[in-house]
Design a protein around this motif. Sequence first.
Motif, PDB file in Angstrom:
ATOM      1  N   GLN A   1      41.418  31.116  48.400  1.00  0.00           N
ATOM      2  CA  GLN A   1      40.552  32.179  47.905  1.00  0.00           C
ATOM      3  C   GLN A   1      41.209  33.512  48.241  1.00  0.00           C
ATOM      4  O   GLN A   1      41.587  33.758  49.386  1.00  0.00           O
ATOM      5  CB  GLN A   1      39.165  32.111  48.543  1.00  0.00           C
ATOM      6  CG  GLN A   1      38.171  33.105  47.926  1.00  0.00           C
ATOM      7  CD  GLN A   1      36.773  32.934  48.480  1.00  0.00           C
ATOM      8  OE1 GLN A   1      36.560  33.121  49.671  1.00  0.00           O
ATOM      9  NE2 GLN A   1      35.816  32.558  47.622  1.00  0.00           N
TER      10      GLN A   1
ATOM     11  N   LYS B   1      41.393  37.970  47.517  1.00  0.00           N
ATOM     12  CA  LYS B   1      40.621  39.163  47.159  1.00  0.00           C
ATOM     13  C   LYS B   1      41.555  40.275  46.720  1.00  0.00           C
ATOM     14  O   LYS B   1      42.585  40.528  47.350  1.00  0.00           O
ATOM     15  CB  LYS B   1      39.782  39.633  48.361  1.00  0.00           C
ATOM     16  CG  LYS B   1      38.884  40.821  48.037  1.00  0.00           C
ATOM     17  CD  LYS B   1      38.021  41.194  49.232  1.00  0.00           C
ATOM     18  CE  LYS B   1      37.084  42.358  48.878  1.00  0.00           C
ATOM     19  NZ  LYS B   1      36.224  42.735  50.023  1.00  0.00           N
ATOM     20  N   ASN B   2      41.181  40.930  45.646  1.00  0.00           N
ATOM     21  CA  ASN B   2      41.943  42.075  45.145  1.00  0.00           C
ATOM     22  C   ASN B   2      41.553  43.310  45.947  1.00  0.00           C
ATOM     23  O   ASN B   2      40.439  43.826  45.820  1.00  0.00           O
ATOM     24  CB  ASN B   2      41.652  42.287  43.657  1.00  0.00           C
ATOM     25  CG  ASN B   2      42.431  43.445  43.053  1.00  0.00           C
ATOM     26  OD1 ASN B   2      43.058  44.225  43.762  1.00  0.00           O
ATOM     27  ND2 ASN B   2      42.388  43.553  41.734  1.00  0.00           N
TER      28      ASN B   2
ATOM     29  N   ASN C   1      48.701  32.690  39.568  1.00  0.00           N
ATOM     30  CA  ASN C   1      47.305  32.825  39.165  1.00  0.00           C
ATOM     31  C   ASN C   1      47.199  33.915  38.104  1.00  0.00           C
ATOM     32  O   ASN C   1      47.521  35.078  38.362  1.00  0.00           O
ATOM     33  CB  ASN C   1      46.427  33.178  40.366  1.00  0.00           C
ATOM     34  CG  ASN C   1      44.944  33.029  40.051  1.00  0.00           C
ATOM     35  OD1 ASN C   1      44.429  33.643  39.129  1.00  0.00           O
ATOM     36  ND2 ASN C   1      44.257  32.190  40.820  1.00  0.00           N
TER      37      ASN C   1
ATOM     38  N   ASP D   1      44.250  34.423  36.335  1.00  0.00           N
ATOM     39  CA  ASP D   1      42.839  34.669  36.040  1.00  0.00           C
ATOM     40  C   ASP D   1      42.529  36.165  36.057  1.00  0.00           C
ATOM     41  O   ASP D   1      43.234  36.960  36.682  1.00  0.00           O
ATOM     42  CB  ASP D   1      41.949  33.965  37.076  1.00  0.00           C
ATOM     43  CG  ASP D   1      42.056  32.454  37.016  1.00  0.00           C
ATOM     44  OD1 ASP D   1      42.397  31.945  35.931  1.00  0.00           O
ATOM     45  OD2 ASP D   1      41.835  31.795  38.049  1.00  0.00           O
ATOM     46  N   ASN D   2      41.454  36.528  35.379  1.00  0.00           N
ATOM     47  CA  ASN D   2      40.988  37.915  35.415  1.00  0.00           C
ATOM     48  C   ASN D   2      40.679  38.286  36.864  1.00  0.00           C
ATOM     49  O   ASN D   2      39.935  37.588  37.558  1.00  0.00           O
ATOM     50  CB  ASN D   2      39.735  38.063  34.543  1.00  0.00           C
ATOM     51  CG  ASN D   2      39.278  39.501  34.462  1.00  0.00           C
ATOM     52  OD1 ASN D   2      40.085  40.409  34.320  1.00  0.00           O
ATOM     53  ND2 ASN D   2      37.970  39.708  34.533  1.00  0.00           N
ATOM     54  N   PHE D   3      41.244  39.396  37.342  1.00  0.00           N
ATOM     55  CA  PHE D   3      41.158  39.734  38.761  1.00  0.00           C
ATOM     56  C   PHE D   3      40.907  41.235  38.948  1.00  0.00           C
ATOM     57  O   PHE D   3      41.796  41.987  39.340  1.00  0.00           O
ATOM     58  CB  PHE D   3      42.458  39.316  39.448  1.00  0.00           C
ATOM     59  CG  PHE D   3      42.356  39.126  40.932  1.00  0.00           C
ATOM     60  CD1 PHE D   3      41.132  39.059  41.587  1.00  0.00           C
ATOM     61  CD2 PHE D   3      43.502  39.015  41.696  1.00  0.00           C
ATOM     62  CE1 PHE D   3      41.054  38.885  42.963  1.00  0.00           C
ATOM     63  CE2 PHE D   3      43.450  38.839  43.066  1.00  0.00           C
ATOM     64  CZ  PHE D   3      42.220  38.770  43.694  1.00  0.00           C
TER      65      PHE D   3
ATOM     66  N   GLN E   1      37.299  42.150  43.521  1.00  0.00           N
ATOM     67  CA  GLN E   1      36.758  40.820  43.229  1.00  0.00           C
ATOM     68  C   GLN E   1      37.520  39.730  44.003  1.00  0.00           C
ATOM     69  O   GLN E   1      38.633  39.929  44.481  1.00  0.00           O
ATOM     70  CB  GLN E   1      36.860  40.538  41.729  1.00  0.00           C
ATOM     71  CG  GLN E   1      36.029  41.478  40.872  1.00  0.00           C
ATOM     72  CD  GLN E   1      34.542  41.182  40.966  1.00  0.00           C
ATOM     73  OE1 GLN E   1      34.129  40.030  40.937  1.00  0.00           O
ATOM     74  NE2 GLN E   1      33.735  42.222  41.055  1.00  0.00           N
TER      75      GLN E   1
ATOM     76  N   VAL F   1      38.976  35.626  43.817  1.00  0.00           N
ATOM     77  CA  VAL F   1      39.411  34.628  42.856  1.00  0.00           C
ATOM     78  C   VAL F   1      39.809  33.361  43.608  1.00  0.00           C
ATOM     79  O   VAL F   1      40.410  33.427  44.683  1.00  0.00           O
ATOM     80  CB  VAL F   1      40.587  35.142  41.986  1.00  0.00           C
ATOM     81  CG1 VAL F   1      41.843  35.343  42.821  1.00  0.00           C
ATOM     82  CG2 VAL F   1      40.868  34.182  40.829  1.00  0.00           C
ATOM     83  N   ASN F   2      39.431  32.209  43.064  1.00  0.00           N
ATOM     84  CA  ASN F   2      39.803  30.925  43.656  1.00  0.00           C
ATOM     85  C   ASN F   2      41.011  30.360  42.931  1.00  0.00           C
ATOM     86  O   ASN F   2      41.142  30.499  41.703  1.00  0.00           O
ATOM     87  CB  ASN F   2      38.640  29.932  43.565  1.00  0.00           C
ATOM     88  CG  ASN F   2      37.442  30.379  44.374  1.00  0.00           C
ATOM     89  OD1 ASN F   2      37.578  30.830  45.508  1.00  0.00           O
ATOM     90  ND2 ASN F   2      36.250  30.269  43.786  1.00  0.00           N
ATOM     91  N   SER F   3      41.892  29.724  43.700  1.00  0.00           N
ATOM     92  CA  SER F   3      43.125  29.208  43.119  1.00  0.00           C
ATOM     93  C   SER F   3      43.347  27.776  43.582  1.00  0.00           C
ATOM     94  O   SER F   3      43.015  27.403  44.707  1.00  0.00           O
ATOM     95  CB  SER F   3      44.304  30.095  43.548  1.00  0.00           C
ATOM     96  OG  SER F   3      45.516  29.614  43.023  1.00  0.00           O
TER      97      SER F   3
END
Length: 347
Positions: A250, A252-253, A284, A286-288, A292, A294-296
């Motif tokens: 997991q 975080k941006n 990864n 994904d939209n980030f 937010q 994001v799980n990877s």
Amino acid sequence: MNGKYKFFGLAAVAAAILAGAFYFFYWVKTPAYSLSLITDAITNHDAAGFQQHVDMDRLYSKAYDDFLNAEAKISNLPQSPEGDFIMNYAKALKPQVVNLLKTATLDAVSGQNTDAVFNSKAQQSVMAQNIKKAAAPAGLDIGDVSIISQNGKTAAVQATLHSKKLDKDFTLNLTMNELEDGTWKLLEINNFYDFILEVDAAEKAKLAELNAPIAKKLANMVQFVSGKMTINNQYGFMVDERHWIDVYTQMKNISGKDIANFTYRVTIYQSQNGPELTNFTVYNGDNFPNGQMVNSYRYVELNMFDPNTDTLVKSDFKSLPWKVDIIRVEFKDGSVTELYREVPDDN
């Protein structure tokens, strides 16, 4: 290391570097003068003259052995049945690789393209390419050249080489033998094993130096919040045996900007003080958005012929230390921050 203006093989590297330093025009019957003849043969595409003054069989045969031993040292190849299998397989390729290097060298001296030799995916071609890279690393400038000793028909020649790219000096020690006409023939690079290890250490040190400030920036862009790994095994008859790792993280941006994609590297160690058992990268896309989470997830198949796989499988996997390093971040605005994978020419 690409293009026809680069050195091709150990013979061209050793000869051009040494001969280019100092021609010793007035020492017509000395080893140093014969090095200039080798360079002239390369420049004039004189394959016959090159072969007269370079013993490629001996040169490449010793270089191949030195290369294998140096790579085993660099990769910490353990003394084990798996490690022995890898080394024995590599040794079995020696005649094919030596022949490829000889062919590529003569093609290059003759002014022909060597892509067919080095661009093949065959294992012997890959090995030949790796030896070629080890023989001519990081653009070298010529330093001092000297005859260390001369005993009858055998001479030892030494050259100091400086790499601006790595900001370090290296030394090559060559053995030459006198021919019937009084000129000399290049036989081997005596310290190629040590040369490979020294260059590898210098490249790693320079890369760490260049990447240190970039790594700090990347750590302030994407934060590793939590993660877990599990190892899974499927046993059977040889080809049915499989080992793989499932990785969940997991992130975080924390960059202050929206991220388009990022890549991180996972490294697993045998203990807190090492050595490294394996590493792999996770991409990864994904939209980030900024702020937010994001799980990877990543599935990693392990090589059953890698000696470290056996260590991973037999260990208390949950107790093995591991870390996550962010190695590349691309933002929505198109800007990119990433670690160097190799030392750049203009650092």
